[in-house]
Every structure is written in structure tokens, then in C-alpha cells.
Design an enzyme around this catalytic site. Structure first.
Site, mmCIF file in Angstrom:
data_model
loop_
_atom_site.group_PDB
_atom_site.id
_atom_site.type_symbol
_atom_site.label_atom_id
_atom_site.label_comp_id
_atom_site.label_asym_id
_atom_site.label_seq_id
_atom_site.Cartn_x
_atom_site.Cartn_y
_atom_site.Cartn_z
ATOM 1 N N ASP A 119 0.835 -1.191 0.000
ATOM 2 C CA ASP A 119 0.000 0.000 0.000
ATOM 3 C C ASP A 119 0.878 1.252 0.000
ATOM 4 O O ASP A 119 1.258 1.767 1.040
ATOM 5 C CB ASP A 119 -0.897 -0.021 1.242
ATOM 6 C CG ASP A 119 -2.139 0.808 1.031
ATOM 7 O OD1 ASP A 119 -2.317 1.348 -0.078
ATOM 8 O OD2 ASP A 119 -2.925 0.930 1.978
ATOM 9 N N TYR A 227 8.160 -4.206 -8.809
ATOM 10 C CA TYR A 227 7.249 -5.283 -9.191
ATOM 11 C C TYR A 227 7.075 -5.500 -10.696
ATOM 12 O O TYR A 227 6.383 -6.422 -11.099
ATOM 13 C CB TYR A 227 5.890 -5.142 -8.508
ATOM 14 C CG TYR A 227 5.149 -3.831 -8.736
ATOM 15 C CD1 TYR A 227 4.796 -3.421 -10.015
ATOM 16 C CD2 TYR A 227 4.787 -3.036 -7.659
ATOM 17 C CE1 TYR A 227 4.113 -2.235 -10.214
ATOM 18 C CE2 TYR A 227 4.096 -1.844 -7.848
ATOM 19 C CZ TYR A 227 3.767 -1.458 -9.133
ATOM 20 O OH TYR A 227 3.096 -0.296 -9.329
ATOM 21 N N LYS A 316 -8.121 -8.507 -3.106
ATOM 22 C CA LYS A 316 -8.123 -7.453 -2.081
ATOM 23 C C LYS A 316 -8.486 -8.005 -0.706
ATOM 24 O O LYS A 316 -9.358 -8.859 -0.576
ATOM 25 C CB LYS A 316 -9.142 -6.370 -2.467
ATOM 26 C CG LYS A 316 -8.742 -5.593 -3.716
ATOM 27 C CD LYS A 316 -7.801 -4.460 -3.413
ATOM 28 C CE LYS A 316 -8.547 -3.283 -2.844
ATOM 29 N NZ LYS A 316 -7.683 -2.119 -2.669
ATOM 30 N N CYS A 413 -18.534 14.188 37.154
ATOM 31 C CA CYS A 413 -18.371 12.799 36.717
ATOM 32 C C CYS A 413 -19.724 12.239 36.272
ATOM 33 O O CYS A 413 -20.702 12.320 37.018
ATOM 34 C CB CYS A 413 -17.803 11.978 37.863
ATOM 35 S SG CYS A 413 -17.841 10.212 37.556
ATOM 36 N N CYS A 416 -20.839 9.512 39.115
ATOM 37 C CA CYS A 416 -21.158 9.791 40.519
ATOM 38 C C CYS A 416 -21.431 11.275 40.769
ATOM 39 O O CYS A 416 -21.787 11.659 41.887
ATOM 40 C CB CYS A 416 -20.040 9.307 41.432
ATOM 41 S SG CYS A 416 -18.525 10.261 41.272
HETATM 42 S S1 IVH Z 1 1.372 -4.655 -10.711
HETATM 43 C C1 IVH Z 1 0.226 -3.931 -14.796
HETATM 44 N N1 IVH Z 1 2.236 -5.443 -8.364
HETATM 45 O O1 IVH Z 1 -1.470 -1.552 -7.046
HETATM 46 C C2 IVH Z 1 0.422 -4.203 -13.373
HETATM 47 N N2 IVH Z 1 0.949 -3.454 -8.472
HETATM 48 O O2 IVH Z 1 -4.188 -1.199 -8.489
HETATM 49 C C3 IVH Z 1 0.487 -2.992 -12.598
HETATM 50 N N3 IVH Z 1 0.667 -2.333 -6.325
HETATM 51 O O3 IVH Z 1 -0.870 1.018 -9.340
HETATM 52 C C4 IVH Z 1 0.680 -3.126 -11.178
HETATM 53 N N4 IVH Z 1 1.815 -3.764 -5.134
HETATM 54 O O4 IVH Z 1 0.534 0.938 -7.221
HETATM 55 C C5 IVH Z 1 1.537 -4.522 -9.036
HETATM 56 N N5 IVH Z 1 3.103 -6.245 -6.362
HETATM 57 C C6 IVH Z 1 2.411 -5.324 -7.038
HETATM 58 C C7 IVH Z 1 1.830 -4.214 -6.399
HETATM 59 C C8 IVH Z 1 1.102 -3.299 -7.163
HETATM 60 C C9 IVH Z 1 1.122 -2.646 -5.113
HETATM 61 C C10 IVH Z 1 -0.193 -1.170 -6.643
HETATM 62 C C11 IVH Z 1 0.348 -0.324 -7.780
HETATM 63 C C12 IVH Z 1 -0.732 -0.240 -8.798
HETATM 64 C C13 IVH Z 1 -1.929 -0.653 -8.000
HETATM 65 C C14 IVH Z 1 -2.913 -1.313 -8.929
#
Ligand code: IVH
Length: 675
Positions: A119, A227, A316, A413, A416
């Protein structure tokens, strides 16, 4: 001045060493040298760079932040930064895989790269010839903002890759975030300095990354996990995402250690559920898991929708922040008379539970939040932490404002009617003492609670009823209760009444630390009660202890010592203790102090994950009693980690450092052996 070759070599070496230790510290959480040694390396490099005027913008000394910029430059992403589709349950995850298989016209198992959904804020890093050339936010996916000046201050992002290929370009994408500990410390410092309180790590990270002045940004200990890869030129990458991760990790880029490769969607679901179970133990905040088809070739064949790839999905987790309304604010009286404002909320499902009220701590908190009854607020429940109102949602118009009511501290209070007095800077206290039924109720609840006298069945509701009916006025009255008296109460049968009386009888055989804790001496928690007994001895010695001997006890500071002394110098308290002992409360005698009765002396234990057969506090108390220290984090000095289900980063760290790890069963066997 020509710089001697020898100096240039030393500077290069220092830069390399500093980057290396930075990586170990931030990315791998496994520092090899003490902070002081690290600081010495930086100091030497700064000295040489200053003396020979060779400060380079790619040097690790420049991470503290350069000059502020006037505004952000727009950056157009060569390849759009997409977002992710999301699902909330297993059925939708299964459909995701079904769609993939259909499109690929295959029945074979698909391999996925599974990663935590961190996040934070999505960013793109552009490395030219292995050197960080530009960093940009995601923005709307097509155009972002140039944040290179701030990203340069982030310690776990290399300014130079270990493999710097000439004429190459590679764009690395990932999430910039603020770890939980960094966030906690930041707020702690800010509170001490009277500064602003940050709402959550994500917003703090987002604010820091968009600072115009990198010196300000550098003060927030941001981190990144990479990532994906965007634009690539002049480099041949492996064919699977998981292999790319392994490669870029070798280049010094931070990748998430909690990622994993799984075959088939069922295994992915297990990954998601495991990750959810260890969510609280992770050192960074996540809002789900991301599952990506591992093969780049298959990713290509699947292609993208307008805004998101068909080959990836976010699973999620329950949101940790939700909005709701404040219906009312009530004032609760604690066992020592402190009056705490409590917000009654429109019930809201947040962080996995329904929250309908939450403490506001004190009047300063109400003022800081600018809270009024009727406001819409953001409630946050992250991990097992108690839910908290973190922010008032600003009103849309003036008209609405008139409806919200301010929240004053009552003059009397609520339980009381005794006058409320101010105690120190922020606390308010009911001056009623023993006559206040609310204080009495709380003191009795505390006395009977599980970690204190552990009287099964004597819960909050029953205690409130007994105090309201004036059957029980003080804890000593518990021992005068009869089956008949209890059975006469509403909704209480003969059997439950008998059980409670039996439980009261049983609880009389206790331990001194429990009894001491049950007395409710201000500031004395379970651990302190145990320390008092271990270091001073039996009750008579503790009652007689002067300030100086109390201060010898670990964890006891001057304020706590004063509370303990005050408690025992009050004749009423001492005669209450005598009455209770007269009722039959007894404990086995414990030997004080000497080291040889403490087989775990000098050892440091860490507890992680959940324990099923005992509470963490119990486990902690037992370890302390055996002479061990109980620490909150794993280091090479840890003697042993007790890991229960759901153990996360602490367990991985222990594995990494080769620290001994035992499960709850082994832990109990150990306790039995030693006691
Ligand atoms: S992949 C095409 N991997 O989640 C793939 N996103 O709702 C693009 N995020 O904007 C994202 N951890 O900010 C990917 N391990 C992860 C992630 C990740 C967090 C966020 C990222 C993206 C959002 C997508």
C-alpha cells in the site's frame, strides 16, 4: 586540483561499500556492521568529496536531498502504467483463471508470480547505462510527475545498478512506501515536537514523494519494492517475471521477499490466505495480494484491457480504513478515575470487525481532530490494534456545519456527579474515588480479569449488576457472595451461580504477581508485578520497600515507584489486603533475586505469530520469570524465536540469521523442563 588516483579509488570503494551496506540495512533487513561504522564510512566519503570537490550527484552522500525545485515537470510514460482489476473472493479468482485458460485455449496449469499488494505509491525508475536517470509518479497512467530529486534520497533505491550495461535503458516499476515502524517513529517524534500527526503510512509516503524540497522528503524513511519492468532497450531479460525479479535483485534493486511462485489458482488462493494471516506481522502495509501470469510470452498473448492487464489480478483484503458518522461522544470513567471520551459510531465493518465505538483518548485528541458530534470520520483498524478515528472528513458547506455539536468535557463525573478535576496537561479525573461506582466497577473488573485473579464467569456485565445492586462494593465483597444471592439475579440459573462460586473459591489459590497486578496499583502491569516479586520478594517486603529499593527493580522508574509507595502507605489499601488474605487468598512462596534459579538468564526470546495454549502476556511473564529477556524484534543476538501460526517477517528473519526457532509445543516442553 588534480585528484590523486589513490583518492579516486578510495572514493569509488567507499561509494560501493555504502551502497552495499545501505542495501543490507534497508532491502535485506540484515545489517552487517553497526550504525556507527556505517556513519564513519559516510563521513570519510563526505570529507574526501568536500576536500577534492568531487561530490557527484550519484554519490550516496547526496541522498540527504539536493536543492528544492520550483514545481514538478510532467513525464510522459513511454509505456502506459496500467492499474489492476480486483477480486474480493475465491469464486471471482476462479473465474479469472477460467478466463485466462479460455483465452489461451489451454487446460494446463498456469504458473503465477504471487506478490503482496503493497500500500504505497506506484513509481517508475529509469536507468540509463545502469544509472538512475529519472523517477516519476504514475499520475494518470500516461503522464506522471518527475520526482527524481526525492527518489534519490530513498536509501534502498540504488543510484547505480551493479550491472551497468553501456547503451542500455531499463525502466523499473514498483511501489514506494513507508514501513510500519518508520511511520510509528515519525509520529512519535512529531508528537513530541508538537508537530502534525500523520494519518497513515500511505498518505505520508504520498506526501513525502511529492515534496518540492528533497530535504523534507529525506526525513521520511521511504522504501521501495520493484514489481515490474517497463521500457527495455539493450538488455535481454529472462522469460519469466519470477526470473526477472531474481535478476534485478542481483543488480541491487529491492524486490519483495514475501513473493512466491505458485502453480494453478488454488495454490494462489492459499498464498493469498497465508499472506492475509501474516498481514499484521509484515513490516509494511498491504491491501491485498497481486497474482500475475509468470510467463512473459503468455502475458503478451493475453494482452491488456483499456486500463488493466488481463494477466494480472489483485485479490483485495478487508479495508483497514472506512468512513462512518459519530453519533455521540460519551465519557467513560476508568478504574483510577481518568475520564476518557469515547465516540459512539454508526457501526462500520473495518479491518475485519464491526466497530461501533472507539476511544478518543483525551480532549487534546478531540481538539487535534477538530471533532464534533455528527461529523463524518475515517476510522482505521490496522492489525489487532484498537480502532481509531484518524480524520474528520471536511464538511461540504457552511450549512452542514451548524448541525455539528462541539464536545466539552463535563464538569461533573457522569457516574457519581463528583467534580471533574484536571490532572496534568491532558488528563481529567473524577474526584469521587471510592464513592464513584464507575471506578469501583472498573477496579473489580480488573481484579477478576483473566490476567489478574482469573475468576471465570465473573464478567463485566455481572460485576456492573452486582455494583448497581450494591451487593458488591469492593473486591473483598466478592468473597462474601453466596450461590443463593447470585441465583436470585436476573438471567442467572442455579448452575451458573454454583459455577461462579466454585470459580471464586478456585481463584483463591493464586500467585503473588497475579495478586499484586489485581490490586490495580497505578502503572503496575503484569510484567512489573512479576519484576517486583522476582527482585524484592514476598508481599511484606514489597509493602515495606522504600523508593530506593523500588528503583532497583528493572522497568520501575521514579513515577511508578512513587505510585507503588503511595499505594502501600495508604492504610485502607493495606487493610484491604489483610481482609483479602483473611478470605483465604494464598500463593506459593517465591524465592527472590538470585541468578541461579534463572536458567534462561542472559538469553533473549522473541514471540511471534499466535499462541494457542497461552496468551502472549503469559508466555512473556513465564520467560521473564526464568530470567530471559523478551524482545520485539529479531537480531543476531536473539537466542530463540517462539513462532506460532501466522508468523511472518520475524520468522523469516530468524531463518535468515540462523536463530533457533521453536513452535508452541516445544516452548511448553521447554517451560516444563525448566520449572
Ligand atoms: S502490478 C500492470 N504489483 O497496485 C500491473 N501493483 O491497483 C500494474 N501495487 O498502481 C501493477 N503492489 O501501485 C503490481 N506487487 C504489485 C503491487 C502493485 C502494489 C499497486 C500499484 C498499482 C496498483 C494497482
Amino acid at each position: 586540483m588534480a585528484v590523486p588516483e589513490k583518492i579516486l579509488r578510495e572514493v569509488d570503494k567507499l561509494r560501493e561499500q555504502i551502497e552495499h551496506h545501505n542495501r543490507l540495512y534497508y532491502a535485506e533487513d540484515a545489517p552487517q556492521i553497526p550504525d556507527a561504522d556505517f556513519d564513519a564510512l559516510v563521513l570519510r566519503l563526505e570529507e574526501l568529496e568536500g576536500k577534492y570537490d568531487i561530490a557527484d550527484k550519484d554519490s550516496p552522500t547526496q541522498r540527504v536531498g539536493g536543492e528544492a525545485i520550483a514545481g514538478f515537470t510532467q513525464v510522459t510514460h513511454e509505456i502506459a502504467m496500467l492499474s489492476l482489476n480486483k477480486v474480493f473472493d475465491e469464486a471471482d479468482l476462479q473465474s479469472f483463471e477460467a478466463r485466462i485458460k479460455k483465452r489461451l485455449e489451454t487446460e494446463s496449469a498456469i504458473q503465477y508470480s504471487c506478490e503482496p499488494k503493497v500500500d504505497g505509491i506506484a513509481v517508475s525508475l529509469l536507468y540509463r547505462d545502469g544509472v538512475l536517470a529519472r523517477a516519476a509518479t504514475r499520475g494518470d497512467g500516461l503522464t506522471g510527475e518527475d520526482i527524481t530529486h526525492n527518489v534519490r534520497t530513498i536509501s534502498n533505491i540504488p543510484l547505480k545498478l551493479k550491472s551497468a550495461k553501456k547503451n542500455s535503458v531499463i525502466e523499473i516499476r514498483g511501489e514506494i512506501f513507508l514501513g510500519k515502524e518508520g511511520f510509528r517513529k515519525l509520529n512519535e517524534t512529531s508528537e513530541k515536537e508538537g508537530g502534525k500527526i500523520f494519518v497513515n503510512p500511505r498518505n505520508t509516503a504520498a506526501g513525502a514523494i511529492r515534496q518540492l524540497d528533497p530535504k523534507k522528503s529525506a526525513k521520511i524513511p521511504l522504501q521501495m519494492y520493484c514489481y515490474s519492468v517497463g521500457l527495455v532497450d539493450g538488455i535481454v531479460l529472462p522469460e519469466k517475471l519470477s526470473e526477472i525479479f531474481a535478476l534485478i535483485e542481483k543488480w541491487g534493486l529491492p524486490v519483495n521477499p514475501d513473493r512466491s511462485v505458485k502453480n494453478g489458482i488454488d495454490a494462489c488462493l492459499d498464498y493469498c490466505l497465508d499472506l492475509l494471516a501474516k498481514r499484521n506481522d509484515l513490516s509494511y502495509e498491504i491491501d491485498g495480494a497481486v497474482l500475475k501470469v509468470d510467463s512473459l510470452e503468455l502475458q503478451q498473448s493475453l494482452g491488456n484491457n483499456a486500463r488493466s492487464p488481463r494477466w494480472a489480478m489483485a485479490y483485495k483484503f478487508p479495508a483497514e480504513e472506512k468512513s462512518t458518522s459519530v453519533i455521540d461522544v460519551e465519557f467513560q470513567v476508568g478504574r483510577t478515575g481518568t475520564i476518557t471520551p469515547v465516540a459512539r459510531l454508526e457501526p462500520v465493518f473495518v479491518g475485519g470487525v464491526t466497530v461501533s465505538n472507539t476511544t478518543l483518548h483525551n480532549m487534546d485528541e478531540i481538539e487535534r481532530l477538530g471533532l464534533r458530534i455528527g461529523d463524518r470520520v475515517i476510522v482505521r483498524r490496522a492489525g489487532d490494534v484498537i480502532p481509531k478515528v484518524v480524520k474528520v472528513i471536511p464538511h461540504e458547506g457552511e450549512k452542514k456545519l451548524a448541525k455539528q455539536k462541539p464536545i466539552p468535557m463535563p464538569g461533573n463525573c457522569p457516574a457519581c456527579g463528583s467534580p471533574v478535576e484536571k490532572d496534568g496537561d491532558v488528563l481529567y479525573r473524577c474526584s469521587g474515588g471510592i464513592i464513584c461506582p464507575a471506578q469501583r466497577k472498573e477496579a473489580i473488573k480488573h481484579y477478576a480479569s483473566r490476567s489478574a485473579m482469573d475468576i471465570e464467569g465473573l464478567g463485566s456485565k455481572l460485576i456492573e449488576l452486582l455494583v448497581d445492586k450494591e451487593i458488591v462494593k469492593s473486591v473483598a465483597d466478592i468473597y462474601t457472595l453466596s450461590v443463593e444471592q447470585l441465583a436470585n439475579l436476573e438471567r442467572m440459573g442455579e448452575k451458573s451461580a454454583t459455577n461462579i462460586i466454585t470459580a471464586i473459591e478456585k481463584s483463591k489459590q493464586t500467585t503473588l504477581p497475579r495478586f499484586l497486578f489485581a490490586l490495580g496499583i497505578r502503572e503496575v502491569g503484569e510484567a512489573t508485578a512479576l519484576q517486583l516479586v522476582t527482585h524484592i520478594g514476598d508481599l511484606e517486603d514489597i509493602i515495606a520497600a522504600d523508593g530506593e529499593s523500588l528503583l532497583q527493580v528493572p522497568d520501575v522508574g521514579p513515577i511508578m515507584a512513587e505510585h507503588i509507595r503511595l499505594f502501600f502507605s495508604n492504610g485502607d489499601n493495606v487493610s484491604l489486603i489483610q481482609t483479602l488474605r483473611g478470605c483465604g487468598i494464598a500463593w506459593p512462596l517465591v524465592e527472590s533475586g538470585s541468578g541461579d534459579t534463572k536458567p534462561l538468564l542472559g538469553e533473549t526470546y522473541v514471540l511471534t505469530g499466535s499462541l494457542e495454549l497461552m496468551s502472549r502476556n503469559e508466555a512473556k511473564a513465564k520467560l521473564i520469570a526464568l530470567g530471559a529477556k523478551v524482545a520485539g524484534s529479531v537480531s543476531k543476538n536473539t537466542s530463540c524465536v517462539v513462532a506460532g501460526p501466522g508468523a511472518g517477517s520475524k520468522l523469516s528473519k530468524a531463518e535468515e540469521l540462523g536463530v533457533k526457532i521453536i513452535d508452541e509445543g516445544e516452548f511448553i516442553a521447554l517451560l516444563e523442563d525448566l520449572t
